[in-house]
Design an enzyme around this catalytic site. Structure first.
Site, PDB file in Angstrom:
ATOM      1  N   HIS A  34       0.843  -1.197   0.000  1.00 41.33           N
ATOM      2  CA  HIS A  34       0.000   0.000   0.000  1.00 41.33           C
ATOM      3  C   HIS A  34       0.881   1.251   0.000  1.00 41.33           C
ATOM      4  CE1 HIS A  34      -3.187  -2.587   2.151  1.00 41.33           C
ATOM      5  NE2 HIS A  34      -3.737  -2.221   1.029  1.00 41.33           N
ATOM      6  N   CYS A  38      -1.543   0.589   9.784  1.00 40.70           N
ATOM      7  CA  CYS A  38      -2.438  -0.453   9.246  1.00 40.70           C
ATOM      8  C   CYS A  38      -3.392  -1.018  10.289  1.00 40.70           C
ATOM      9  CB  CYS A  38      -1.630  -1.629   8.704  1.00 40.70           C
ATOM     10  SG  CYS A  38      -0.366  -1.153   7.569  1.00 40.70           S
TER      11      CYS A  38
HETATM   12  C1  LIG Z   1       0.584  -0.607   5.321  1.00 44.06           C
HETATM   13  N1  LIG Z   1      -0.240  -1.743   5.016  1.00 44.06           N
HETATM   14  C2  LIG Z   1       0.411  -2.737   4.294  1.00 44.06           C
HETATM   15  C3  LIG Z   1      -1.577  -1.787   5.323  1.00 44.06           C
HETATM   16  N2  LIG Z   1      -2.251  -0.750   5.313  1.00 44.06           N
HETATM   17  N3  LIG Z   1      -2.179  -2.940   5.566  1.00 44.06           N
HETATM   18  C4  LIG Z   1      -1.579  -4.170   5.922  1.00 44.06           C
HETATM   19  C5  LIG Z   1      -2.343  -5.313   5.382  1.00 44.06           C
HETATM   20  C6  LIG Z   1      -1.628  -6.609   5.558  1.00 44.06           C
HETATM   21  C7  LIG Z   1      -2.461  -7.782   5.156  1.00 44.06           C
HETATM   22  N4  LIG Z   1      -1.740  -9.000   5.413  1.00 44.06           N
HETATM   23  C8  LIG Z   1      -2.836  -7.717   3.698  1.00 44.06           C
HETATM   24  O1  LIG Z   1      -2.036  -8.135   2.870  1.00 44.06           O
HETATM   25  O2  LIG Z   1      -3.917  -7.244   3.361  1.00 44.06           O
END
Ligand SMILES: CN(C)C(=N)NCCC[C@H](N)C(=O)O
Length: 289
Positions: free
Chosen positions: A185, A279
């Site tokens: 992201h 996150c």
């Molecule tokens: C900054 N990040 C990456 C986020 N805003 N979210 C993390 C999501 C992690 C989850 N395993 C996935 O892959 O969706």
């Protein structure tokens, strides 16, 4: 379309106009069912074999929540469900822009359905929201700074979704930022911490966008090692306080040298799944600057 749930008597105004003013209300979810069930990002590839120790993740998450509460933040917990091993990352299921709460359209199958739990919570808590139903967009790609909204074009957020957002928020300047697909992201490579300072991992963002960001912010660079441990993914809670991981020593030193109070909290078990403090939080309300 807005799902309108507010009446004069029950109205709960939610407003976030930036990423750094005093955090008032936030949604989290306990990692009680956290697991790398399916590899859906690059970080998880490294940790799939050892996987997640959920009891350690829960313990670390509790400390993080305690830190938020001690700092006067109202913390709401979504109910964790066993079928959703990624639910701790509440940031991605929704986002508050100005006085509007949006519910995301998740970009990965294993996470689809998490947003339904948020919708239910918002309905029960009389909070109006705008569902994003057609194209995928996740909150980790969305950052607001006054009248500008930065949105990462990533493996999870499409240009079509950004165009829908532009129609929904005509008074904002919405800037799409193409990020290298290796990074999940936008908030894995960029984060705004004050009106004139931002944290960046430059390699993740293309030159023309980097130049624009450099013209607007004093950019604080994160090293490659600390990008891997999500050095950009700090959480600003206001009054120059920033929650960060103890292992990200270089960025913590840089922030302290700029006068920030860096509150170190260890969520090293949680970051193995690819997300850190930003996150793990979905802000509903921040103080107006
Ligand atoms: C900054 N990040 C990456 C986020 N805003 N979210 C993390 C999501 C992690 C989850 N395993 C996935 O892959 O969706």
């Amino acid at each position: 379309m807005t799902i309108n749930l507010e009446s004069e008597s029950t109205m709960m105004k939610k407003t976030c106009t930036n990423e750094f003013s005093e955090l008032k209300e936030v949604i989290v979810c306990s990692p009680i069912h956290m697991k790398i069930k399916e590899i859906i990002n690059e970080t998880q590839k490294h940790f799939a074999k050892e996987n997640i120790d959920e009891s350690l993740a829960v313990k670390q998450h509790k400390k993080f929540v305690e830190t938020l509460v001690i700092n006067g933040i109202k913390v709401y917990g979504l109910p964790p469900e066993e079928q959703f091993p990624e639910q701790v990352f509440t940031r991605d299921i929704g986002f508050t822009l100005g006085d509007k709460v949006f519910v995301s359209h998740m970009g990965s199958d294993i996470r689809s359905g998490e947003e339904e739990i948020l919708r239910k919570w918002l309905q029960e808590n009389k909070t109006s929201f705008i569902p994003q139903s057609k194209h995928s967009i996740e909150g980790g790609d969305v950052l607001v700074d006054g009248s500008t909204i930065f949105v990462g074009i990533s493996g999870r957020t499409t240009i079509e979704a950004i165009n829908v957002l532009k129609e929904e928020l005509p008074s904002y300047k919405i800037l799409p930022i193409l990020i290298d697909k290796e990074y999940l992201h936008l908030d894995c490579v960029f984060n705004v911490i004050s009106p004139n300072e931002a944290i960046i991992f430059p390699e993740g963002i293309r030159e023309e966008d980097r130049q624009y960001l450099a013209s607007r912010y004093d950019l604080i660079e994160v090293t490659k090692e600390e990008q891997f441990t999500l050095g950009t993914n700090v959480l600003s809670i206001g009054s120059k306080k920033i929650i960060s991981l103890p292992c990200n020593k270089d960025i913590n030193t840089k922030l302290r040298m700029r006068g920030y109070e860096v509150i170190e909290v260890d969520i090293s078990e949680i970051i193995k799944s690819g997300g850190s403090f930003r996150c793990c939080t979905m802000p509903l309300a921040r103080a107006n600057r």
